[in-house]
Scaffold this motif. Structure first.
Motif, mmCIF file in Angstrom:
data_model
loop_
_atom_site.group_PDB
_atom_site.id
_atom_site.type_symbol
_atom_site.label_atom_id
_atom_site.label_comp_id
_atom_site.label_asym_id
_atom_site.label_seq_id
_atom_site.Cartn_x
_atom_site.Cartn_y
_atom_site.Cartn_z
ATOM 1 N N MET A 1 0.913 -0.933 -0.001
ATOM 2 C CA MET A 1 -0.057 0.137 -0.071
ATOM 3 C C MET A 1 0.766 1.325 0.035
ATOM 4 O O MET A 1 0.736 2.254 -0.822
ATOM 5 N N VAL A 2 2.009 1.195 0.743
ATOM 6 C CA VAL A 2 2.794 2.490 0.880
ATOM 7 C C VAL A 2 3.385 2.752 -0.341
ATOM 8 O O VAL A 2 3.683 3.830 -0.970
ATOM 9 N N GLN A 3 3.726 1.642 -0.969
ATOM 10 C CA GLN A 3 4.463 1.556 -2.188
ATOM 11 C C GLN A 3 3.582 2.214 -3.390
ATOM 12 O O GLN A 3 4.304 3.089 -3.992
ATOM 13 N N ALA A 4 2.531 1.588 -3.588
ATOM 14 C CA ALA A 4 1.595 2.164 -4.478
ATOM 15 C C ALA A 4 1.343 3.596 -4.299
ATOM 16 O O ALA A 4 0.886 4.355 -5.010
ATOM 17 N N ALA A 5 1.132 4.019 -2.911
ATOM 18 C CA ALA A 5 0.849 5.465 -2.506
ATOM 19 C C ALA A 5 1.799 6.650 -2.778
ATOM 20 O O ALA A 5 1.634 7.606 -3.160
ATOM 21 N N LEU A 6 2.888 5.852 -2.516
ATOM 22 C CA LEU A 6 3.998 6.769 -2.841
ATOM 23 C C LEU A 6 4.119 7.052 -4.365
ATOM 24 O O LEU A 6 4.378 8.019 -5.113
ATOM 25 N N ALA A 7 3.952 6.095 -5.070
ATOM 26 C CA ALA A 7 4.149 6.082 -6.676
ATOM 27 C C ALA A 7 3.029 7.082 -7.246
ATOM 28 O O ALA A 7 3.437 7.727 -8.072
ATOM 29 N N ASP A 8 1.662 6.996 -6.702
ATOM 30 C CA ASP A 8 0.792 7.879 -7.360
ATOM 31 C C ASP A 8 0.461 9.069 -6.608
ATOM 32 O O ASP A 8 -0.341 9.938 -6.775
ATOM 33 N N GLY A 9 1.204 9.307 -5.598
ATOM 34 C CA GLY A 9 1.347 10.819 -4.833
ATOM 35 C C GLY A 9 0.180 10.923 -3.803
ATOM 36 O O GLY A 9 0.155 11.955 -3.231
ATOM 37 N N THR A 10 -0.464 9.721 -3.416
ATOM 38 C CA THR A 10 -1.352 9.833 -2.277
ATOM 39 C C THR A 10 -0.790 9.743 -0.850
ATOM 40 O O THR A 10 -1.517 10.009 0.099
ATOM 41 N N ALA A 11 0.281 9.368 -1.009
ATOM 42 C CA ALA A 11 0.979 8.770 0.472
ATOM 43 C C ALA A 11 1.197 9.919 1.301
ATOM 44 O O ALA A 11 0.918 9.721 2.731
ATOM 45 N N HIS A 12 1.221 11.141 0.631
ATOM 46 C CA HIS A 12 1.455 12.354 1.658
ATOM 47 C C HIS A 12 0.077 13.139 1.994
ATOM 48 O O HIS A 12 0.094 13.993 2.726
ATOM 49 N N ARG A 13 -1.196 12.449 1.573
ATOM 50 C CA ARG A 13 -2.523 13.140 2.076
ATOM 51 C C ARG A 13 -2.587 13.209 3.522
ATOM 52 O O ARG A 13 -2.464 11.854 4.166
ATOM 53 N N HIS A 14 -2.909 14.168 4.081
ATOM 54 C CA HIS A 14 -3.346 14.031 5.499
ATOM 55 C C HIS A 14 -4.444 13.260 5.759
ATOM 56 O O HIS A 14 -5.242 13.396 4.991
ATOM 57 N N SER A 15 -4.217 12.214 6.873
ATOM 58 C CA SER A 15 -5.283 10.967 7.034
ATOM 59 C C SER A 15 -5.743 11.077 8.438
ATOM 60 O O SER A 15 -4.763 11.267 9.224
ATOM 61 N N VAL A 16 -6.937 10.770 8.870
ATOM 62 C CA VAL A 16 -6.976 10.419 10.312
ATOM 63 C C VAL A 16 -7.515 8.966 10.298
ATOM 64 O O VAL A 16 -8.446 8.595 9.476
ATOM 65 N N PHE A 17 -6.951 8.202 11.023
ATOM 66 C CA PHE A 17 -7.381 6.686 11.118
ATOM 67 C C PHE A 17 -7.898 6.375 12.809
ATOM 68 O O PHE A 17 -7.409 7.305 13.449
ATOM 69 N N GLU A 18 -9.036 5.871 12.988
ATOM 70 C CA GLU A 18 -9.678 5.773 14.209
ATOM 71 C C GLU A 18 -9.687 4.306 14.634
ATOM 72 O O GLU A 18 -9.939 3.400 13.847
ATOM 73 N N VAL A 19 -9.473 3.897 15.863
ATOM 74 C CA VAL A 19 -9.514 2.589 16.412
ATOM 75 C C VAL A 19 -10.719 2.599 17.161
ATOM 76 O O VAL A 19 -10.876 3.312 18.122
ATOM 77 N N PHE A 20 -11.353 1.329 17.108
ATOM 78 C CA PHE A 20 -12.741 1.331 17.774
ATOM 79 C C PHE A 20 -13.154 -0.123 17.447
ATOM 80 O O PHE A 20 -12.451 -0.919 16.819
ATOM 81 N N THR A 21 -14.189 -0.631 18.477
ATOM 82 C CA THR A 21 -14.646 -1.979 17.946
ATOM 83 C C THR A 21 -16.091 -1.637 17.590
ATOM 84 O O THR A 21 -16.996 -0.723 17.933
ATOM 85 N N ARG A 22 -16.760 -2.626 16.835
ATOM 86 C CA ARG A 22 -18.213 -2.649 16.268
ATOM 87 C C ARG A 22 -19.100 -3.217 17.403
ATOM 88 O O ARG A 22 -20.218 -2.786 17.507
ATOM 89 N N ARG A 23 -18.440 -4.316 17.975
ATOM 90 C CA ARG A 23 -19.295 -4.864 19.136
ATOM 91 C C ARG A 23 -18.163 -5.150 20.170
ATOM 92 O O ARG A 23 -17.053 -5.371 20.124
ATOM 93 N N LEU A 24 -18.937 -5.398 21.484
ATOM 94 C CA LEU A 24 -18.021 -6.241 22.370
ATOM 95 C C LEU A 24 -17.923 -7.736 22.410
ATOM 96 O O LEU A 24 -18.982 -8.263 21.472
ATOM 97 N N PRO A 25 -17.026 -8.412 22.869
ATOM 98 C CA PRO A 25 -17.221 -9.896 22.815
ATOM 99 C C PRO A 25 -18.432 -10.271 23.293
ATOM 100 O O PRO A 25 -19.301 -9.604 24.298
ATOM 101 N N GLU A 26 -19.006 -11.602 23.103
ATOM 102 C CA GLU A 26 -20.374 -11.892 23.151
ATOM 103 C C GLU A 26 -20.816 -11.995 24.814
ATOM 104 O O GLU A 26 -19.847 -12.556 25.477
ATOM 105 N N GLY A 27 -21.732 -11.332 25.101
ATOM 106 C CA GLY A 27 -22.310 -11.154 26.636
ATOM 107 C C GLY A 27 -21.413 -10.309 27.487
ATOM 108 O O GLY A 27 -21.972 -10.003 28.473
ATOM 109 N N ARG A 28 -20.157 -9.675 26.874
ATOM 110 C CA ARG A 28 -19.796 -8.645 27.891
ATOM 111 C C ARG A 28 -20.184 -7.294 27.808
ATOM 112 O O ARG A 28 -20.974 -7.036 26.945
ATOM 113 N N ARG A 29 -20.232 -6.786 28.940
ATOM 114 C CA ARG A 29 -20.957 -5.578 29.451
ATOM 115 C C ARG A 29 -20.171 -4.302 29.025
ATOM 116 O O ARG A 29 -20.390 -3.330 28.970
ATOM 117 N N TYR A 30 -18.902 -4.384 29.076
ATOM 118 C CA TYR A 30 -17.641 -3.129 28.819
ATOM 119 C C TYR A 30 -16.617 -3.678 28.405
ATOM 120 O O TYR A 30 -16.110 -5.007 28.651
#
Lengths: 439, 439
Positions: A1-30
């Motif tokens: 991905m980095v190689q292709a993005a460096l080649a086509d000029g998108t590697a330096h686009r300012h980006s925001v990544f977020e870490v989250f979960t879509r759900r908790l493990p089954e039955g867990r409350r938090y």
């Protein structure tokens, strides 16, 4: 991905990544966020050395331009996130990484490996310390998990309320209280149980913990008190019906005058077994396997998603996957926890848009979405803190101080949960997630 | 333990420790030994450095005599064991460590951590490659487990038949085939799917794998072939009903003339999902989470037990814990696999006593126990090989050559199992364990 993005000029686009979960493990409350301090520690030494670069080039894994980029790699962006130890629920934005696409995407595996592992252990540990109420839980699981994961597991356990670990390396690196114990091998090494106990007491003092179930428990207890006297620190039970044995052993110890000698139990304990021993005369729990494998939930499904990036014109745009399942909400999120008049958490407020989740007056800004918002009663506590600013790591979140802060944060955050949230039975998340779109 | 044993003079007693499991994880039919090569690699650098020694002394974890012992520590004993990759069942003596008590007991946590982790992954991987039959399985789970465990997991997966890994560090260190893939983030980084695909093809060539489910799958496939032509290497599907989608995508690719373009599927696959896709037009499976967490069995319950040690008179005596549960069989074991006339495994023969399990003529020596022995038809294959001789590691079992041997060993050993042993449904161990006492 980095190689292709460096080649086509998108590697330096300012980006925001977020870490989250879509759900908790089954039955867990938090969920319990753990590993943030380790992410920051790893980030400080995240470099590509000459051996690695030479291999990448020789094996043609990436091209020369990418090798050159990696050789100079150093994260110069910013990271915010929930404080380590904090409770999370589905869609809580527990970590936000901002920088160029290339510098931020390279961190994905590192960040997810650490947070998925450590948070899984911390969540299990939190259930165990809840079940143990005021009795200490001791981490003894190193032998049941990868040798380096064991160090991280000990750290995560202490964040979630464990009082010590048998992993000395974790003690050394993170300043955790360490504990030791004798195994059956020590007793079996000696010609008889009496000489094993005598040897241990001579070396460790009468405050030591003697393992009494190698042969016969009643004889073991008798020999233990004979060896150490009535000031014997503790006896350990590692097999059999622990609850019933504890009653017998307590009675025997008291009859022998060893009324202050404690009883430590170990042997495949999990949160349910700990809860089941609540009425037994047990003083502390040594927990191994089920802690380090997350007690049924060995990973926690955190994902690292691109939620916004510059377009060709240089404008930051929200982005999200649109197909069938696994869809995401685009745009950078901010988050706050709502509490009622008595300080009990009632909701996770996750706000998408340019504004923060909480304004200077502790309110969600106007324009909230369908799930409710500022008109609901209560206080709001902002959940995100700066962790890395322009490539510079906030050091208080790392090392022993990081563990100390995380442990305190976890205790406070768990205390704030609504009644019932700490039940071990399966159920819905302890608090609902309110997704508010301000754009 | 070491401190007390040094003090009372038992530390230098010649001792034999064995690693085995009392049972397989619930429903599993066989275990796969993995990690032996990593144990040997770790053993070669198992030392206590000055920083660690200073900490142990300053924190009074152990006394000065023990610190001095640790400062000079170097394992001088011998280790035998099953060849890495070999199938095991309950009570198989997969590793035997022999030396002084002090030098051998110090290795317990290291040995168990590695074998419990790596064997759990290998056992899950073996079920997955069985289910996949001739289709390649690719390891992509790094982000779901501890950052160092991820490297070991990739290694264990390849031993159990995976054809490659996305973990480049594992590729570099162990010579494993590596594979890469583009994530949804790469597509989202670009202003549209067309430019993402164009960028990837320009950088990676038409043989690359394009991820087609960021927006709409049918449009994605159309754009993928438009970008790369009919020589496009593969498309990847990462969400939705993979079986149904694969049928549609195959039909579409064929209609577009891309008849040789392969279909890779990923998305929370486990051995059951892989088996369920047997009739779908899928070419390879990318497996993540369920591989690295052992698909329901994240550790495998291996224990490290003292089975024999010198007594005060210098005679080697068998020892075993005697109390209620968790009892063990004392004495050093040797082991062989019995096969029938057609080369199918029929039993694990585990012999206690001074003789080896198999004599020079491929028979169990006379004097076998109640569970049968040499009078049963068939061949015997001795299972234990020398791994460390007087402190010197047999290097062919380490590094890339170790992985190569282990992978070949696993394939042969699994092929030898009785029909039905590779079924995914829960069942008894594939072959019974015959415990034979020759003393």
């Amino acid at each position: 991905m980095v190689q292709a993005a460096l080649a086509d000029g998108t590697a330096h686009r300012h980006s925001v990544f977020e870490v989250f979960t879509r759900r908790l493990p089954e039955g867990r409350r938090y969920g319990v966020l753990a590993g943030t301090g380790r992410v920051l520690e790893a980030l400080e030494s995240f470099r590509f050395d000459d051996t690695t670069l030479a291999w990448l080039e020789r094996e043609q894994v990436v091209d020369a331009r990418t090798v050159a980029f990696l050789a100079d790699y150093r994260f110069t962006g910013s990271i915010t996130g929930y404080a380590e130890g904090e409770i999370y629920v589905p869609h809580s934005p527990v970590l936000t990484v901002e920088g160029t696409f290339a510098e931020a995407v390279l961190l994905e595996t590192l960040v997810l490996s650490i947070l998925n592992h450590d948070s899984a252990i911390a969540a299990a540990a939190s259930r165990m310390t809840s079940a143990a109420v005021d009795r200490p839980c001791l981490e003894m699981g190193s032998r049941r998990t990868h040798e380096h994961a064991a160090v991280a597991a000990a750290r995560a356990a202490v964040i979630a309320g464990f009082t010590g670990t048998s992993n000395l390396e974790a003690g050394r690196v993170y300043g955790l209280p360490t504990i030791g114990t004798a195994a059956h091998a020590f007793t079996l090494l000696h010609d008889d149980e009496e000489s094993a106990f005598a040897g241990q007491v001579a070396s460790q003092g009468v405050g030591t913990t003697l393992l009494v179930d190698t042969y016969d428990v009643a004889r073991g207890v008798e020999r233990a008190v004979a060896a150490a006297g009535t000031d014997l620190g503790a006896v350990r039970l590692d097999s059999g019906d622990l609850g019933g044995l504890a009653v017998d052993v307590r009675r025997q110890l008291d009859a022998l005058g060893a009324t202050r000698t404690k009883i430590v139990v170990t042997s495949d304990l999990d949160e349910h077994a700990i809860a089941g021993l609540a009425s037994a005369p047990v003083d502390s729990y040594g927990v191994g396997t089920q802690l380090v494998v997350g007690s049924g939930a060995p990973t926690c499904g955190m994902v690292y998603k691109l939620v916004a990036r510059e377009d060709a014109s240089g404008t930051l745009r929200p982005v999200a996957k649109a197909s069938a399942s696994k869809s995401s909400v685009g745009g950078r999120k901010s988050a706050a926890r709502r509490t009622d008049g008595e300080g009990r958490a009632t909701a996770e407020v996750v706000v998408t848009g340019s504004a923060d989740a909480v304004d200077a007056w502790g309110r969600v800004p106007d324009g909230h979405g369908e799930h409710g918002g500022p008109d609901v009663e209560g206080e709001l506590r902002a959940l995100q803190v700066p962790l890395v600013v322009d490539g510079s790591v906030e050091s208080r979140w790392t090392g022993p101080s990081g563990v100390h802060l995380a442990s305190a944060r976890h205790a406070r955050s768990r205390d704030e949960l609504p009644r019932g949230a700490r039940r071990l039975s399966a159920g819905e998340p302890a608090i609902p997630t309110e997704l508010v779109d301000l754009d």
